[in-house]
Design an enzyme around this catalytic site. Sequence first.
Site, PDB file in Angstrom:
ATOM      1  N   HIS A 114       0.847  -1.208   0.000  1.00  0.00           N
ATOM      2  CA  HIS A 114       0.000   0.000   0.000  1.00  0.00           C
ATOM      3  C   HIS A 114       0.880   1.255   0.000  1.00  0.00           C
ATOM      4  CE1 HIS A 114      -2.152  -2.989   2.740  1.00  0.00           C
ATOM      5  NE2 HIS A 114      -2.829  -3.035   1.601  1.00  0.00           N
TER       6      HIS A 114
ATOM      7  N   CYS B 231     -11.748 -12.940  -3.174  1.00  0.00           N
ATOM      8  CA  CYS B 231     -11.996 -12.103  -4.367  1.00  0.00           C
ATOM      9  C   CYS B 231     -13.317 -11.355  -4.259  1.00  0.00           C
ATOM     10  CB  CYS B 231     -12.093 -12.952  -5.630  1.00  0.00           C
ATOM     11  SG  CYS B 231     -10.617 -13.843  -6.052  1.00  0.00           S
TER      12      CYS B 231
ATOM     13  N   LYS C  75       0.087 -12.124   5.901  1.00  0.00           N
ATOM     14  CA  LYS C  75      -0.096 -11.956   7.335  1.00  0.00           C
ATOM     15  C   LYS C  75       0.526 -13.124   8.070  1.00  0.00           C
ATOM     16  CE  LYS C  75      -4.091  -9.213   8.547  1.00  0.00           C
ATOM     17  NZ  LYS C  75      -5.479  -9.169   8.909  1.00  0.00           N
TER      18      LYS C  75
ATOM     19  N   CYS D 130      -8.702 -21.112  -5.410  1.00  0.00           N
ATOM     20  CA  CYS D 130      -8.634 -19.809  -6.075  1.00  0.00           C
ATOM     21  C   CYS D 130      -7.161 -19.476  -6.297  1.00  0.00           C
ATOM     22  CB  CYS D 130      -9.294 -18.746  -5.194  1.00  0.00           C
ATOM     23  SG  CYS D 130      -8.841 -17.076  -5.691  1.00  0.00           S
TER      24      CYS D 130
HETATM   25  O1  ME8 Z   1      -7.722  -4.450  -3.651  1.00  0.00           O
HETATM   26  N1  ME8 Z   1       3.029  -5.036  -4.060  1.00  0.00           N
HETATM   27  O2  ME8 Z   1      -7.545  -3.241  -1.681  1.00  0.00           O
HETATM   28  P1  ME8 Z   1      -6.197  -3.816  -1.049  1.00  0.00           P
HETATM   29  C1  ME8 Z   1       2.618  -3.889  -4.620  1.00  0.00           C
HETATM   30  N2  ME8 Z   1     -10.010  -2.432  -1.891  1.00  0.00           N
HETATM   31  N3  ME8 Z   1       1.452  -3.274  -4.310  1.00  0.00           N
HETATM   32  C2  ME8 Z   1       0.656  -3.852  -3.405  1.00  0.00           C
HETATM   33  C3  ME8 Z   1       1.018  -5.067  -2.776  1.00  0.00           C
HETATM   34  C4  ME8 Z   1       2.267  -5.659  -3.140  1.00  0.00           C
HETATM   35  N4  ME8 Z   1       2.717  -6.784  -2.595  1.00  0.00           N
HETATM   36  N5  ME8 Z   1       0.028  -5.398  -1.918  1.00  0.00           N
HETATM   37  C5  ME8 Z   1      -0.918  -4.403  -1.995  1.00  0.00           C
HETATM   38  C6  ME8 Z   1      -8.158  -3.647  -2.828  1.00  0.00           C
HETATM   39  N6  ME8 Z   1      -0.537  -3.470  -2.881  1.00  0.00           N
HETATM   40  C7  ME8 Z   1      -9.466  -2.938  -3.099  1.00  0.00           C
HETATM   41  C8  ME8 Z   1      -9.226  -1.826  -4.101  1.00  0.00           C
HETATM   42  S1  ME8 Z   1     -10.032   0.231  -5.601  1.00  0.00           S
HETATM   43  C9  ME8 Z   1     -11.501   0.842  -6.132  1.00  0.00           C
HETATM   44  C10 ME8 Z   1     -10.438  -1.047  -4.497  1.00  0.00           C
HETATM   45  C11 ME8 Z   1      -1.274  -2.227  -3.202  1.00  0.00           C
HETATM   46  O3  ME8 Z   1      -6.156  -3.290   0.343  1.00  0.00           O
HETATM   47  C12 ME8 Z   1      -1.549  -2.125  -4.692  1.00  0.00           C
HETATM   48  O4  ME8 Z   1      -1.870  -0.789  -4.991  1.00  0.00           O
HETATM   49  O5  ME8 Z   1      -6.090  -5.271  -1.242  1.00  0.00           O
HETATM   50  C13 ME8 Z   1      -2.785  -2.995  -4.803  1.00  0.00           C
HETATM   51  O6  ME8 Z   1      -3.474  -2.796  -6.028  1.00  0.00           O
HETATM   52  C14 ME8 Z   1      -3.572  -2.529  -3.606  1.00  0.00           C
HETATM   53  O7  ME8 Z   1      -2.545  -2.296  -2.592  1.00  0.00           O
HETATM   54  C15 ME8 Z   1      -4.580  -3.529  -3.096  1.00  0.00           C
HETATM   55  O8  ME8 Z   1      -5.064  -3.055  -1.862  1.00  0.00           O
END
Ligand code: ME8
Length: 519
Positions: A22, A130, A301, A144
């Site tokens: 994130h 998902c 986690k 999945c």
């Molecule tokens: O998917 N490497 O939220 P999320 C790079 N709520 N970026 C990463 C990562 C990693 N290992 N892990 C997470 C969701 N990210 C939905 C999105 S949008 C309308 C809704 C980053 O909390 C990256 O930006 O699972 C990824 O796309 C996002 O966190 C997923 O965050």
Amino acid sequence: MSDTFYATTPIYYVNAEPHIGHTYTTVILDTLARYHRLAGDDTFFLTGTDEHGDKIAEIAAQRGASPQETADEYSAAFRSTWEALGFSFDRFIRTTDPGHQRVVQEILQKVYDAGEIYFQEYEGLYCVGCERFLTDRDIEGGLCRDHERAPEKRRESNYFLRITSHFSWLAGYIEEHPDFIRPERYRNEALAMLREESGLGDLCISRPKERLEWGIELPFDPDYVCYVWFDALINYLTGVGYPDGPDFERYWGAVEHFVAKDILKPHAIFWPIMLKTMGLPVYQHLNVHGYWSVDGRKISKSLGNMVSPIAMKERYGFDAFRYFLLREMVFGLDATFSETALIRRTNADLANNLGNLVSRTLNMTALFAGGEVPKAGEPGDLEREIQAAASGAAARVDASIRSYEFHRALEAIFEFLDCVNRYLETRAPWKAAKDPANADQVATTLYTSCEALRVIALLLAAFLPETAAEILARLGIPDALQTARLPDDAGRWGVLEPGTATSKGAALFPRVEVPEKAD
Ligand code: ME8
């Protein structure tokens, strides 16, 4: 000419603390937003949290708290972390904001009235990770692919958004706009999803309340809540005041989305079609980056390898962590993080190169020029080379950042820094100053290196904001960023006024010992 730049991160799920992944997406947006503001562009940077759906309801049940309490707690954790890290977002949106929920209902009603939503019974394999029914392609060995957990068989009556009827339009649009989804590998993946054999059907946009209550109620059927992705994607509209806020008019036409490859499908397929059914223009570009792993392993986690950005800030300073993220990942490709690699990079680039140049320049200015920027004499060839290198670096940084090649932008800045270090070695003012006959040349050398530091600080400002501010403060121009225009002011030579009072200071980046157990 001033442009408009509206950029979004994904809104993060409120089921975990913010981690390196994130942080990366938010760092690149913060860097871009800072750069565009310095370039004089009208900029809006949106981030926030995604708070409805199965995943949140599930984690709330595990914690014995209500979904709202859980969402409040984790959303506050994201917000306070982003604030502690100094991110310059213009708005932090929550999908539980009443204004957002109302607009989602209005949109649902509008799309329903337009005949784009129908009701149908459906049986399939559902993955809670998902938050959707899976297709054959999503399943490998009964699990999945993304979540490595067994999907559940479910039969339900639900509402569906007609998306398949828009596939040929979308495929045509992607063909005609080759950088709509970029880099190219993700564009190709999106096109493959649109092919018939991918088996992608219409989008189920409801969940029966008897199974999931935590969501936005469908305005046309109170027994159902809205599917979390339909609700979440709309944040990009409500975040700038859709439908009638003035910011919507101002920014929507310039919107750039940034996501990692894990959420390509909702952004590349569902979202443009949703926008089309709402009668809105699609986004400018979907910019997709790769995935970080930690010590070569997937972040999870259970492995406890989430890498807290706050812990990194406390240990190394946040600019060092930012530098590593931006320098190591080629936008679009995967990268791996390790604390040892972070320490090595910090020592080599930030402590040795940058830190040394700052301290030797300002120490010599204190020693040989009474702590004031001296007046330069006539420039020689070496000085003219540095001036040319400064404007070359400014142009390269500008071009690289606009094509999201953050690593190349940093490379350009550090190559310029190397030039300045070599220049100082050649001029060797510490030796030249021993003979009073060289006073002019020493003054010119010190002016050149102070002015080079100004250029470096301006060019670094979007990438390493704290470090840049500190360098400018030590150069006696703490307000330089308030009026600077990039790239011109970094490429222009001779801005620093002779007589400006400079100050020395502690090491910008203290060297860190590499842990013994490291490779
Ligand atoms: O998917 N490497 O939220 P999320 C790079 N709520 N970026 C990463 C990562 C990693 N290992 N892990 C997470 C969701 N990210 C939905 C999105 S949008 C309308 C809704 C980053 O909390 C990256 O930006 O699972 C990824 O796309 C996002 O966190 C997923 O965050």
